[in-house]
Design a protein around this motif. Structure first.
Motif, short mmCIF file in Angstrom:
data_model
loop_
_atom_site.label_atom_id
_atom_site.label_comp_id
_atom_site.label_asym_id
_atom_site.label_seq_id
_atom_site.Cartn_x
_atom_site.Cartn_y
_atom_site.Cartn_z
N ARG A 172 10.26 -1.32 -10.42
CA ARG A 172 8.79 -1.37 -10.23
C ARG A 172 8.44 -1.40 -8.74
O ARG A 172 7.52 -0.71 -8.31
CB ARG A 172 8.22 -2.61 -10.92
N ARG A 173 9.17 -2.18 -7.98
CA ARG A 173 8.90 -2.23 -6.53
C ARG A 173 9.19 -0.85 -5.91
O ARG A 173 8.47 -0.41 -5.02
CB ARG A 173 9.74 -3.32 -5.87
N MET A 186 12.46 -5.09 -12.35
CA MET A 186 11.69 -5.62 -11.22
C MET A 186 11.92 -4.75 -9.98
O MET A 186 10.99 -4.40 -9.25
CB MET A 186 12.13 -7.07 -10.98
N ALA A 187 13.20 -4.40 -9.74
CA ALA A 187 13.53 -3.55 -8.59
C ALA A 187 12.91 -2.17 -8.75
O ALA A 187 12.36 -1.60 -7.80
CB ALA A 187 15.05 -3.45 -8.44
N ASN A 202 15.10 -12.20 -7.24
CA ASN A 202 13.91 -13.05 -7.12
C ASN A 202 13.51 -13.33 -5.67
O ASN A 202 12.36 -13.64 -5.41
CB ASN A 202 14.15 -14.39 -7.81
N LEU A 254 13.65 -5.04 -2.11
CA LEU A 254 13.96 -4.77 -3.51
C LEU A 254 13.98 -3.27 -3.83
O LEU A 254 14.59 -2.85 -4.81
CB LEU A 254 12.92 -5.49 -4.39
N TYR A 273 4.56 -9.09 -5.59
CA TYR A 273 5.58 -8.27 -4.92
C TYR A 273 6.13 -7.23 -5.91
O TYR A 273 6.25 -6.06 -5.59
CB TYR A 273 6.70 -9.17 -4.39
N SER A 274 6.45 -7.68 -7.12
CA SER A 274 6.83 -6.76 -8.19
C SER A 274 6.60 -7.44 -9.52
O SER A 274 6.37 -8.66 -9.58
CB SER A 274 8.29 -6.32 -8.05
N CYS A 293 1.42 -3.88 -7.92
CA CYS A 293 2.09 -4.45 -6.76
C CYS A 293 1.08 -4.62 -5.63
O CYS A 293 0.18 -3.80 -5.45
CB CYS A 293 3.22 -3.53 -6.28
N ILE A 316 7.17 -11.38 -9.52
CA ILE A 316 7.58 -12.09 -8.31
C ILE A 316 6.36 -12.09 -7.41
O ILE A 316 5.85 -11.02 -7.05
CB ILE A 316 8.76 -11.39 -7.61
N HIS A 352 6.40 1.46 -6.35
CA HIS A 352 5.32 1.16 -5.43
C HIS A 352 5.64 1.67 -4.02
O HIS A 352 4.74 1.97 -3.24
CB HIS A 352 5.11 -0.36 -5.40
#
Lengths: 134, 290
Positions: B52-53, B49-50, B150, B155, A65-66, A111, A88, B56
């Motif tokens: 990176r999403r 993490m946020a 998580n 995200l 997911y990331s 991703c 994740i 995408h």
């Protein structure tokens, strides 16, 4: 060599998950009322508030997911692993699980990349679910 | 409390020796529970993490964030109180800064600071008799998406800035077009982008176009984090942004004062934000010149 990284802190909710990991099974709670497969473990369903629950075994398949890539060891035990990937993973069954991507260069992680579980038997008591390219 | 007559003045203060002690790092290391089992530590982890999403999901990344890091640094270079007052930053410096928790580089991260800030709030009636012309609270809003990184399935945003911003604008009876400057919580460069996007200043992925050409810098059309922000002035949680907004509206900002001094519009209305718990909660404040 003694394992010197942090280990999971068990509680009544999380113990069945980590016991499953020791047997190389990814176990999640499934609500018997609304069917939601949930993570983290909890005594009631976050969607419908039912306490009626069973544990299911997940397939171990999912997708990224990331992810992030560490170039700094905030905890000294991770120094030899640099650069390492924390991700994740969105499991087929729905839950999002924090984990590591292994057997794959950080540069090759993306991703939505399909991954499958592999088991890192770090101590007598604990096996950690990590993921590698499927 | 002020309206109810329970008190006459409220002080909001923050102080920390985060730079010279290890207390902030200790707090952040313990923040994530079992995340440390997989080597996930600190505040950068969740935001990275946020981010990176988001990379995408829509167009963003270092090419967008460099405008925030460099733009804020230019404000810090006008602010003698800023930790980075004497240190210039170019786009090249930004790209050359070392990766820490990718996709973030060193210069995507905020500072750790020894220091403090305080604000005094009172009624408009009492404020009229004080030495300085006050800044007036026009609107406030809070929205807590409450989902931990998580487990989040959204995200890439929007963050709580969307709803809390709508609440604050509605209370102030204005629109985004009335905002003259922004003081946005900036623990990381990306935090600024996703919150401006969530407020509606631009659509998903349009941040780079909106920011480029010096939009947020001295002389720009939407000055942002005019003290240097948490990236280049000092980290005092929500008080970095709120105190700067108040000081700007009072006209007490010296070389960085919005208006003719910095070739910007003299501000009537400033939007401030604060967020916490890695985007789990978000507050918006709209202040106007008193």
């Amino acid at each position: 060599m003694e394992y010197n990284k942090p280990l999971p802190k068990l509680n009544a909710d999380s113990k069945p998950f980590w016991s499953g990991c020791r047997e190389h099974e990814l176990r999640f709670q499934k609500c018997n009322k609304c069917g939601l497969i949930r993570w983290p473990p909890s005594i009631i369903c976050p969607k419908c508030h039912s306490r009626d629950v069973q544990w299911i075994v997940a397939s171990g398949r999912g997708k990224v997911y990331s992810f992030v890539v560490y170039h700094i060891a905030y905890q000294p035990a991770f120094k030899d692993d640099l650069p390492y990937t924390v991700a994740i993973v969105e499991l087929e069954e729905g839950p999002h699980l924090l984990t590591n991507i292994v057997n794959c260069s950080p540069d090759d992680v993306s991703c939505d990349m399909p991954v499958k579980v592999m088991w890192d038997d770090v101590t007598e008591e604990f096996s950690l679910p990590k993921f590698e390219p499927a | 409390m002020l309206d109810a007559g329970l008190c006459n003045y409220v002080v909001i203060s923050y102080g920390h020796n985060a730079f010279s002690s290890d207390s902030m790092m200790k707090m952040l290391m313990d923040f994530g529970g079992d995340d440390g089992v997989f080597g996930q530590f600190g505040a950068a982890s969740g935001y990275a993490m946020a981010a990176r999403r988001a990379m995408h999901t829509f167009h963003t990344g270092p090419e967008t964030w460099k405008h925030i890091a460099v733009g804020e640094r230019k404000w810090a270079n006008l602010n003698p109180r800023a930790m980075m007052y004497k240190r210039k930053m170019t786009f090249e410096d930004y790209y050359n800064s070392r990766p820490l928790v990718e996709p973030f580089r060193l210069y995507d991260n905020c500072l750790m600071t020894d220091g403090g800030r305080a604000i005094v709030i009172t009624t408009e009636e009492r404020a009229r008799d004080l030495k300085h012309r006050p800044a007036v609270i026009m609107g406030m809003g809070q929205h807590n998406t409450a989902t931990a990184v998580n487990y989040s399935t959204h995200l890439a945003g929007p963050t709580g800035a969307k709803k809390s911003g709508e609440m604050a604008l509605s209370m102030a009876e204005i629109t985004l077009d009335d905002i003259d400057a922004c003081e946005i919580y900036d623990c990381f460069t990306y935090t600024v982008e996703i919150n401006l996007q969530s407020y509606g200043f631009f659509g998903p992925g349009e941040g780079e176009d909106w920011l480029k050409g010096g939009t947020i810098e001295p002389g720009g059309r939407m000055p942002l984090n005019t003290s240097g922000g948490q990236l280049s002035e000092a980290y005092f949680m929500g008080l970095t942004s709120l105190s700067e907004a108040a000081m700007q509206l009072m006209g007490r900002c010296g070389d960085r004062q919005l208006g003719p001094e910095t070739n910007t519009k003299a501000p009537e209305i400033i939007l401030c934000s604060d967020s916490g718990g890695v985007s789990r909660c978000h507050s918006s404040f709209i202040l106007r010149r008193g």
